[in-house]
Structures are given as C-alpha cells and as structure tokens.
Design a protein around this motif. Structure first.
Motif, PDB file in Angstrom:
ATOM      1  N   LEU A   1      97.813   5.763  25.269  1.00  0.00           N
ATOM      2  CA  LEU A   1      98.526   4.732  26.031  1.00  0.00           C
ATOM      3  C   LEU A   1      97.838   4.523  27.370  1.00  0.00           C
ATOM      4  O   LEU A   1      97.479   5.491  28.043  1.00  0.00           O
ATOM      5  CB  LEU A   1      99.981   5.153  26.270  1.00  0.00           C
ATOM      6  CG  LEU A   1     100.876   5.164  25.043  1.00  0.00           C
ATOM      7  CD1 LEU A   1     102.102   6.029  25.286  1.00  0.00           C
ATOM      8  CD2 LEU A   1     101.278   3.750  24.681  1.00  0.00           C
ATOM      9  N   PRO A   2      97.641   3.283  27.797  1.00  0.00           N
ATOM     10  CA  PRO A   2      97.015   3.029  29.093  1.00  0.00           C
ATOM     11  C   PRO A   2      97.885   3.562  30.236  1.00  0.00           C
ATOM     12  O   PRO A   2      99.103   3.347  30.242  1.00  0.00           O
ATOM     13  CB  PRO A   2      96.916   1.505  29.167  1.00  0.00           C
ATOM     14  CG  PRO A   2      97.146   1.015  27.776  1.00  0.00           C
ATOM     15  CD  PRO A   2      97.957   2.058  27.080  1.00  0.00           C
ATOM     16  N   ALA A   3      97.269   4.261  31.180  1.00  0.00           N
ATOM     17  CA  ALA A   3      98.006   4.872  32.287  1.00  0.00           C
ATOM     18  C   ALA A   3      98.814   3.852  33.079  1.00  0.00           C
ATOM     19  O   ALA A   3      99.950   4.124  33.468  1.00  0.00           O
ATOM     20  CB  ALA A   3      97.048   5.623  33.208  1.00  0.00           C
ATOM     21  N   ASP A   4      98.242   2.669  33.316  1.00  0.00           N
ATOM     22  CA  ASP A   4      98.972   1.675  34.102  1.00  0.00           C
ATOM     23  C   ASP A   4     100.208   1.172  33.358  1.00  0.00           C
ATOM     24  O   ASP A   4     101.247   0.924  33.958  1.00  0.00           O
ATOM     25  CB  ASP A   4      98.064   0.520  34.517  1.00  0.00           C
ATOM     26  CG  ASP A   4      97.406  -0.199  33.346  1.00  0.00           C
ATOM     27  OD1 ASP A   4      97.346   0.372  32.226  1.00  0.00           O
ATOM     28  OD2 ASP A   4      96.956  -1.336  33.541  1.00  0.00           O
ATOM     29  N   ALA A   5     100.117   1.057  32.046  1.00  0.00           N
ATOM     30  CA  ALA A   5     101.274   0.620  31.247  1.00  0.00           C
ATOM     31  C   ALA A   5     102.361   1.690  31.267  1.00  0.00           C
ATOM     32  O   ALA A   5     103.548   1.375  31.406  1.00  0.00           O
ATOM     33  CB  ALA A   5     100.846   0.320  29.819  1.00  0.00           C
ATOM     34  N   VAL A   6     101.968   2.959  31.144  1.00  0.00           N
ATOM     35  CA  VAL A   6     102.939   4.050  31.191  1.00  0.00           C
ATOM     36  C   VAL A   6     103.616   4.078  32.557  1.00  0.00           C
ATOM     37  O   VAL A   6     104.836   4.226  32.657  1.00  0.00           O
ATOM     38  CB  VAL A   6     102.268   5.404  30.876  1.00  0.00           C
ATOM     39  CG1 VAL A   6     103.220   6.564  31.122  1.00  0.00           C
ATOM     40  CG2 VAL A   6     101.766   5.417  29.435  1.00  0.00           C
ATOM     41  N   GLN A   7     102.844   3.898  33.620  1.00  0.00           N
ATOM     42  CA  GLN A   7     103.409   3.892  34.971  1.00  0.00           C
ATOM     43  C   GLN A   7     104.417   2.750  35.127  1.00  0.00           C
ATOM     44  O   GLN A   7     105.482   2.932  35.717  1.00  0.00           O
ATOM     45  CB  GLN A   7     102.305   3.780  36.016  1.00  0.00           C
ATOM     46  CG  GLN A   7     102.801   3.909  37.447  1.00  0.00           C
ATOM     47  CD  GLN A   7     103.547   5.224  37.693  1.00  0.00           C
ATOM     48  OE1 GLN A   7     103.157   6.283  37.194  1.00  0.00           O
ATOM     49  NE2 GLN A   7     104.623   5.172  38.456  1.00  0.00           N
ATOM     50  N   ALA A   8     104.106   1.588  34.601  1.00  0.00           N
ATOM     51  CA  ALA A   8     105.025   0.444  34.693  1.00  0.00           C
ATOM     52  C   ALA A   8     106.337   0.744  33.966  1.00  0.00           C
ATOM     53  O   ALA A   8     107.419   0.410  34.459  1.00  0.00           O
ATOM     54  CB  ALA A   8     104.372  -0.809  34.119  1.00  0.00           C
ATOM     55  N   VAL A   9     106.247   1.388  32.814  1.00  0.00           N
ATOM     56  CA  VAL A   9     107.462   1.740  32.064  1.00  0.00           C
ATOM     57  C   VAL A   9     108.254   2.802  32.832  1.00  0.00           C
ATOM     58  O   VAL A   9     109.481   2.737  32.910  1.00  0.00           O
ATOM     59  CB  VAL A   9     107.111   2.203  30.634  1.00  0.00           C
ATOM     60  CG1 VAL A   9     108.337   2.748  29.917  1.00  0.00           C
ATOM     61  CG2 VAL A   9     106.505   1.054  29.847  1.00  0.00           C
ATOM     62  N   ARG A  10     107.557   3.770  33.434  1.00  0.00           N
ATOM     63  CA  ARG A  10     108.252   4.797  34.229  1.00  0.00           C
ATOM     64  C   ARG A  10     108.987   4.159  35.417  1.00  0.00           C
ATOM     65  O   ARG A  10     110.082   4.582  35.765  1.00  0.00           O
ATOM     66  CB  ARG A  10     107.275   5.865  34.731  1.00  0.00           C
ATOM     67  CG  ARG A  10     106.818   6.798  33.637  1.00  0.00           C
ATOM     68  CD  ARG A  10     106.052   7.990  34.202  1.00  0.00           C
ATOM     69  NE  ARG A  10     105.529   8.845  33.167  1.00  0.00           N
ATOM     70  CZ  ARG A  10     106.232   9.746  32.498  1.00  0.00           C
ATOM     71  NH1 ARG A  10     107.495   9.927  32.762  1.00  0.00           N
ATOM     72  NH2 ARG A  10     105.651  10.486  31.556  1.00  0.00           N
ATOM     73  N   GLU A  11     108.374   3.154  36.025  1.00  0.00           N
ATOM     74  CA  GLU A  11     109.019   2.473  37.148  1.00  0.00           C
ATOM     75  C   GLU A  11     110.222   1.662  36.676  1.00  0.00           C
ATOM     76  O   GLU A  11     111.236   1.592  37.349  1.00  0.00           O
ATOM     77  CB  GLU A  11     108.015   1.593  37.882  1.00  0.00           C
ATOM     78  CG  GLU A  11     107.003   2.412  38.660  1.00  0.00           C
ATOM     79  CD  GLU A  11     105.835   1.603  39.200  1.00  0.00           C
ATOM     80  OE1 GLU A  11     105.891   0.354  39.163  1.00  0.00           O
ATOM     81  OE2 GLU A  11     104.852   2.223  39.638  1.00  0.00           O
ATOM     82  N   ARG A  12     110.117   1.082  35.497  1.00  0.00           N
ATOM     83  CA  ARG A  12     111.225   0.301  34.936  1.00  0.00           C
ATOM     84  C   ARG A  12     112.399   1.201  34.545  1.00  0.00           C
ATOM     85  O   ARG A  12     113.549   0.900  34.840  1.00  0.00           O
ATOM     86  CB  ARG A  12     110.726  -0.458  33.699  1.00  0.00           C
ATOM     87  CG  ARG A  12     111.792  -1.293  33.015  1.00  0.00           C
ATOM     88  CD  ARG A  12     111.364  -1.762  31.646  1.00  0.00           C
ATOM     89  NE  ARG A  12     111.326  -0.632  30.709  1.00  0.00           N
ATOM     90  CZ  ARG A  12     110.702  -0.635  29.539  1.00  0.00           C
ATOM     91  NH1 ARG A  12     110.025  -1.698  29.155  1.00  0.00           N
ATOM     92  NH2 ARG A  12     110.720   0.420  28.746  1.00  0.00           N
ATOM     93  N   ASP A  13     112.108   2.301  33.870  1.00  0.00           N
ATOM     94  CA  ASP A  13     113.144   3.173  33.318  1.00  0.00           C
ATOM     95  C   ASP A  13     113.402   4.366  34.238  1.00  0.00           C
ATOM     96  O   ASP A  13     112.904   5.461  34.012  1.00  0.00           O
ATOM     97  CB  ASP A  13     112.734   3.659  31.920  1.00  0.00           C
ATOM     98  CG  ASP A  13     112.496   2.534  30.937  1.00  0.00           C
ATOM     99  OD1 ASP A  13     113.004   1.421  31.182  1.00  0.00           O
ATOM    100  OD2 ASP A  13     111.810   2.764  29.928  1.00  0.00           O
TER     101      ASP A  13
END
Length: 109
Positions: free
Chosen positions: A11-23
C-alpha cells in the motif's frame, strides 16, 4: 508506518496516511485509538483493516482503520459473517452502525 515505504501489502504510504487521518476512531466500534506499537493495550491500537477478505491487499480504496480488538475479531470473515458474531452483537456493530467508508464499501461489494 515507515515513511515513504508503504506497508507489507504494498500500500502506498501517502494513501495509508490519508486513511489514518480520515479514520480517527475505529470504523466499527467508534472507540478512539492509539498509534500501533504505543503504550496501552494492543486492542486499542489503530490497525489497517482490509475491507475485502480476499486479495488483492494493495488497493488503498479497500482499507480503513479499526482498533486491534475489532481487527482481530473479524479475522478473515466476510462482514456479513462477522456481523452475526457475539462480538458484534454485544457491541451493536452492524452494516448500519459502521462508519461511512465501510458502508460505502459494503454498498459496492
């Protein structure tokens, strides 16, 4: 998560970070979580949840963040199977109570 590297599923790190910020709260039980690996019980850790129960695992549109307790309870079950478990029933977790990203996923799954 390791910066710039994504995770073991590709998984791309930036995508994971965006999901962590959302959830910020568990997408299932809605409890506040702490970063994985931090002090406190593992059940409160913010963990990557693969909404799909079969591969591919590298699609960032199929992940959410849930607490370690919900993640380990669900394991490899489908949502329909998991929602029928005692774990979900005692916590009032079902397709209507989960967070919006999960409801959206279930609507398309």
């Amino acid at each position: 998560i390791m910066s710039g590297m994504g995770d073991r599923y590709g998984l791309p790190a930036d995508a994971v970070q965006a999901v962590r910020e959302r959830d910020q709260a568990c997408v299932y039980c809605h409890k506040q979580m702490v970063p994985s690996g931090s002090a406190g019980p593992r059940s409160d850790w913010a963990t990557i949840e693969h909404l799909n129960h079969e591969p591919p695992w590298d699609d960032p549109t199929t992940i959410a963040i849930c607490c370690g307790s919900c993640n380990s309870s669900r394991r490899d079950q489908t949502h329909a199977e998991w929602f029928e478990t005692e774990y979900c029933k005692t916590r009032n977790i079902d397709r209507h109570t989960v967070a919006e990203p999960v409801r959206q996923y279930l609507g398309h799954a």
